[in-house]
Design a protein around this motif. Structure first.
Motif, PDB file in Angstrom:
ATOM      1  N   VAL A 119      29.155 -17.425  44.348  1.00 43.91           N
ATOM      2  CA  VAL A 119      28.845 -18.348  43.261  1.00 43.91           C
ATOM      3  C   VAL A 119      30.132 -18.692  42.526  1.00 43.91           C
ATOM      4  N   GLY A 120      30.228 -19.938  42.084  1.00 43.49           N
ATOM      5  CA  GLY A 120      31.422 -20.366  41.367  1.00 43.49           C
ATOM      6  C   GLY A 120      31.156 -21.593  40.520  1.00 43.49           C
ATOM      7  N   GLY A 121      31.987 -21.794  39.518  1.00 43.11           N
ATOM      8  CA  GLY A 121      31.855 -22.955  38.645  1.00 43.11           C
ATOM      9  C   GLY A 121      32.480 -24.195  39.250  1.00 43.11           C
ATOM     10  N   ASN A 122      32.223 -25.332  38.603  1.00 43.69           N
ATOM     11  CA  ASN A 122      32.709 -26.620  39.100  1.00 43.69           C
ATOM     12  C   ASN A 122      33.432 -27.380  37.992  1.00 43.69           C
ATOM     13  N   ILE A 123      34.661 -27.764  38.270  1.00 40.07           N
ATOM     14  CA  ILE A 123      35.470 -28.548  37.336  1.00 40.07           C
ATOM     15  C   ILE A 123      35.760 -29.905  37.963  1.00 40.07           C
TER      16      ILE A 123
ATOM     17  N   LYS B 211      37.863 -17.373  34.186  1.00 34.29           N
ATOM     18  CA  LYS B 211      38.461 -16.207  33.537  1.00 34.29           C
ATOM     19  C   LYS B 211      37.523 -15.548  32.530  1.00 34.29           C
ATOM     20  N   GLY B 212      36.405 -16.218  32.246  1.00 31.96           N
ATOM     21  CA  GLY B 212      35.414 -15.633  31.354  1.00 31.96           C
ATOM     22  C   GLY B 212      35.856 -15.527  29.913  1.00 31.96           C
ATOM     23  N   GLN B 213      36.606 -16.518  29.433  1.00 33.49           N
ATOM     24  CA  GLN B 213      37.103 -16.418  28.069  1.00 33.49           C
ATOM     25  C   GLN B 213      37.268 -17.785  27.425  1.00 33.49           C
ATOM     26  N   TYR B 214      37.143 -17.813  26.112  1.00 36.32           N
ATOM     27  CA  TYR B 214      37.503 -18.986  25.334  1.00 36.32           C
ATOM     28  C   TYR B 214      38.971 -18.845  24.933  1.00 36.32           C
ATOM     29  N   SER B 215      39.807 -19.725  25.429  1.00 38.62           N
ATOM     30  CA  SER B 215      41.211 -19.696  25.052  1.00 38.62           C
ATOM     31  C   SER B 215      41.375 -20.290  23.657  1.00 38.62           C
ATOM     32  N   ALA B 216      42.338 -19.784  22.926  1.00 37.11           N
ATOM     33  CA  ALA B 216      42.556 -20.252  21.557  1.00 37.11           C
ATOM     34  C   ALA B 216      42.830 -21.755  21.527  1.00 37.11           C
ATOM     35  N   TYR B 217      43.613 -22.256  22.482  1.00 35.98           N
ATOM     36  CA  TYR B 217      43.926 -23.691  22.481  1.00 35.98           C
ATOM     37  C   TYR B 217      42.679 -24.533  22.704  1.00 35.98           C
ATOM     38  N   TYR B 218      41.704 -23.985  23.454  1.00 40.75           N
ATOM     39  CA  TYR B 218      40.452 -24.710  23.672  1.00 40.75           C
ATOM     40  C   TYR B 218      39.633 -24.744  22.385  1.00 40.75           C
ATOM     41  N   LEU B 219      39.486 -23.601  21.730  1.00 35.30           N
ATOM     42  CA  LEU B 219      38.740 -23.561  20.479  1.00 35.30           C
ATOM     43  C   LEU B 219      39.418 -24.424  19.416  1.00 35.30           C
ATOM     44  N   ASN B 220      40.737 -24.433  19.414  1.00 29.08           N
ATOM     45  CA  ASN B 220      41.463 -25.238  18.423  1.00 29.08           C
ATOM     46  C   ASN B 220      41.246 -26.734  18.612  1.00 29.08           C
ATOM     47  N   SER B 221      40.802 -27.138  19.794  1.00 29.73           N
ATOM     48  CA  SER B 221      40.553 -28.568  20.031  1.00 29.73           C
ATOM     49  C   SER B 221      39.246 -29.039  19.393  1.00 29.73           C
ATOM     50  N   PHE B 222      38.396 -28.104  18.969  1.00 32.90           N
ATOM     51  CA  PHE B 222      37.170 -28.454  18.249  1.00 32.90           C
ATOM     52  C   PHE B 222      37.458 -28.363  16.755  1.00 32.90           C
ATOM     53  N   LYS B 223      37.591 -29.486  16.118  1.00 34.68           N
ATOM     54  CA  LYS B 223      38.003 -29.513  14.720  1.00 34.68           C
ATOM     55  C   LYS B 223      36.832 -29.202  13.777  1.00 34.68           C
ATOM     56  N   ASP B 224      37.129 -28.375  12.774  1.00 34.77           N
ATOM     57  CA  ASP B 224      36.190 -28.078  11.674  1.00 34.77           C
ATOM     58  C   ASP B 224      34.882 -27.460  12.165  1.00 34.77           C
TER      59      ASP B 224
ATOM     60  N   LEU C 200      30.364 -13.221  23.876  1.00 40.51           N
ATOM     61  CA  LEU C 200      31.684 -13.163  24.515  1.00 40.51           C
ATOM     62  C   LEU C 200      31.726 -12.071  25.575  1.00 40.51           C
ATOM     63  N   LYS C 201      31.001 -10.988  25.329  1.00 47.67           N
ATOM     64  CA  LYS C 201      30.931  -9.912  26.317  1.00 47.67           C
ATOM     65  C   LYS C 201      30.261 -10.414  27.599  1.00 47.67           C
ATOM     66  N   LEU C 202      29.210 -11.227  27.444  1.00 50.81           N
ATOM     67  CA  LEU C 202      28.534 -11.797  28.610  1.00 50.81           C
ATOM     68  C   LEU C 202      29.478 -12.714  29.378  1.00 50.81           C
ATOM     69  N   LEU C 203      30.164 -13.598  28.675  1.00 50.51           N
ATOM     70  CA  LEU C 203      31.083 -14.516  29.353  1.00 50.51           C
ATOM     71  C   LEU C 203      32.159 -13.756  30.112  1.00 50.51           C
ATOM     72  N   ASN C 204      32.684 -12.710  29.483  1.00 52.41           N
ATOM     73  CA  ASN C 204      33.784 -11.960  30.075  1.00 52.41           C
ATOM     74  C   ASN C 204      33.344 -11.090  31.246  1.00 52.41           C
ATOM     75  N   SER C 205      32.042 -10.844  31.365  1.00 49.17           N
ATOM     76  CA  SER C 205      31.551  -9.923  32.399  1.00 49.17           C
ATOM     77  C   SER C 205      31.425 -10.558  33.770  1.00 49.17           C
ATOM     78  N   VAL C 206      31.389 -11.885  33.842  1.00 48.97           N
ATOM     79  CA  VAL C 206      31.112 -12.538  35.124  1.00 48.97           C
ATOM     80  C   VAL C 206      32.386 -12.709  35.930  1.00 48.97           C
ATOM     81  N   LYS C 207      32.249 -12.540  37.230  1.00 54.34           N
ATOM     82  CA  LYS C 207      33.370 -12.659  38.147  1.00 54.34           C
ATOM     83  C   LYS C 207      33.000 -13.629  39.270  1.00 54.34           C
ATOM     84  N   PRO C 208      33.358 -14.904  39.138  1.00 51.34           N
ATOM     85  CA  PRO C 208      33.025 -15.876  40.180  1.00 51.34           C
ATOM     86  C   PRO C 208      33.780 -15.585  41.471  1.00 51.34           C
TER      87      PRO C 208
END
Length: 458
Positions: free
Chosen positions: A220-224, A259-272, A284-292
């Motif tokens: 299983v894997g994600g799609n970009i 990578k199962g994580q929200y990068s700071a630069y990604y979160l910073n792109s959502f203003k306010d 966040l624990k759930l997101l980090n637990s998956v290994k595609p």
């Protein structure tokens, strides 16, 4: 001893893709429920004369045996299709699945097995059950996570051992550019957009765990989608804008999937946005637990971004490049961008790649002798395959290559005016299937494992 090869590996897989909402039709047959795709309408921005709807599409629902027979003749080793959630669960939140819906996909898999074609299944591609949109605004609600997970668990269990590759969502990163099309709901601000994206991400994480828990042999894997962005010039302001687009639309969503994580630069792109109001304990624990097991990528064009460009809509990926030719719809034709994309993402995430979509949309002409001469498509695909081979030779691990699309289908916004397939669908003659010139060309490419692209037009 080091051995370098100039060919695709023997185990490389060749095939093509389709999508239920654009191809399947049969929108009220077999107890299927309505989806957001079934009620979609022309938004007034299209210029095409024969824009129609998804309800019939290419009528694969009634013609799947004929279609798959063509795929067997072409020599497909792999084929991606999507399952319609509302065909399996008509309302989206039903307790028991629709047996007729499961039977349809059982029949599709049986036909693929008949021709020794390995299936790749995408579980969601812009066709949310309409009932869930009306009930709780669909992907805006955390309720969707449980309902989607029930759907995933049902089909993975039912088809265990018959599907090796599962992809939870199609081009999930495009939610940031077109929430209305992907979800049926137009987000009103950045807070709503992140909330919806977070619900998608949690659903993806659950899907990865479900597949691994039920079928240890499945992958299983994600799609970009289509993330190759150039700066329009070497002006640092253009470079910075292109970098920021990649962080938000490319790397940010990919960091979650791979990578199962929200990068700071990604979160910073959502203003306010107050993320603490949206992200709950253990999310966040759930997101980090998956290994595609792999990443699936789609590619059609590169984009050239300038500092003054608006990058908050789908037009962002269609920004022109003065050094490249374009398709009939203004999409940049850039084979090197394909290689750049593959090498960039492989070096960044170190996961095998499955090319889920790559193709050319065009105004194909059916001649009086029932022939379609699409040498422009042959040229496009051949040049992209050559660049893909260069990436493979340079060490990028690519599982296989799926074009878009196997058969003509209903394009997302241009109807049948815009065609991608190796097989023409004649709307004026009972949707008759007709082989294009590219059919035999791709058949030969598969037979030679990509070594002979001799029919390419220079």
């Amino acid at each position: 001893m080091i051995h370098l090869s100039n060919d695709f590996p023997k185990e490389f897989k060749w095939g093509s893709s389709t999508n239920a909402q654009q191809f399947e039709g049969g929108f009220q047959e077999g107890n299927k429920g309505l989806s957001i795709a079934d009620v979609r309408k022309n938004d007034g921005n299209q210029n095409e004369s024969d824009f129609d709807d998804f309800k019939t599409a290419s009528d694969h629902y009634h013609r799947y045996k004929e279609d798959i027979k063509y795929y067997g003749e072409m020599g497909f080793q792999i084929y991606r299709f999507t399952m319609s959630w509302s065909r399996v669960f008509p309302n989206g939140d039903d307790i028991e699945p629709n047996e007729e819906g499961l039977k349809f996909y059982d029949n599709v898999l049986t036909e693929l097995e008949k021709y020794h074609i390995e299936p790749v299944v995408t579980l969601y591609a812009y066709d949310l059950p309409l009932h869930l949109l009306k009930k709780y605004n669909g992907w805006m609600s955390r309720n969707i996570i449980l309902d989607y997970s029930h759907y995933v668990r049902t089909v993975v269990k039912y088809f265990k051992g018959r599907v090796k590759y599962w992809i939870p969502f199609n081009e999930q990163n495009y939610l940031l550019l077109d929430s209305k099309y992907m979800s049926g709901y137009q987000t009103k601000n950045q807070t709503e957009l992140f909330q919806m994206q977070h619900n998608f991400n949690l659903s993806y994480a659950n899907a990865v765990k479900i597949v691994h828990d039920i079928d240890s042999k499945a992958k299983v894997g994600g799609n970009i989608g289509n993330s190759c962005v150039y700066p329009k010039t070497c002006n640092p302001l253009d470079v910075e804008k292109a970098d920021n687009v990649m962080k938000r639309i490319g790397y940010g969503p990919a960091d979650v999937d791979f990578k199962g994580q929200y990068s700071a630069y990604y979160l910073n792109s959502f203003k306010d946005v107050n993320f603490n109001e949206i992200i709950q304990d253990n999310d966040l624990k759930l997101l980090n637990s998956v290994k595609p097991d792999f990443m699936s990528l789609t590619y059609y064009m590169s984009s050239a971004i300038g500092s003054n460009d608006n990058v908050d809509s789908m037009n962002a990926i269609k920004s022109p490049n003065p050094y490249c030719k374009t398709t009939d719809w203004g999409w940049t034709i850039d084979p090197y961008g394909f290689k750049h994309y593959l090498e960039d993402f492989y070096q960044r995430y170190q996961l095998p790649i499955l090319i889920l979509e790559n193709g050319l949309g065009a105004h194909d002409i059916l001649e009086n002798n029932n022939q379609v001469h699409d040498d422009y498509r042959i040229k496009y695909l051949a040049n992209h395959i050559e660049r893909m081979k260069e990436a493979v030779v340079d060490g990028v691990k690519v599982i296989g290559y799926l074009t878009w699309s196997a058969t003509d289908l209903y394009s997302t916004r241009e109807g049948f005016d815009k065609r991608y397939g190796f097989i023409y669908v004649d709307k004026n003659n009972d949707l008759k299937r007709i082989k294009k010139d590219s059919f035999e060309w791709y058949q030969h490419v598969i037979k030679t494992n990509g070594r002979d692209l001799s029919l390419r037009i220079e």
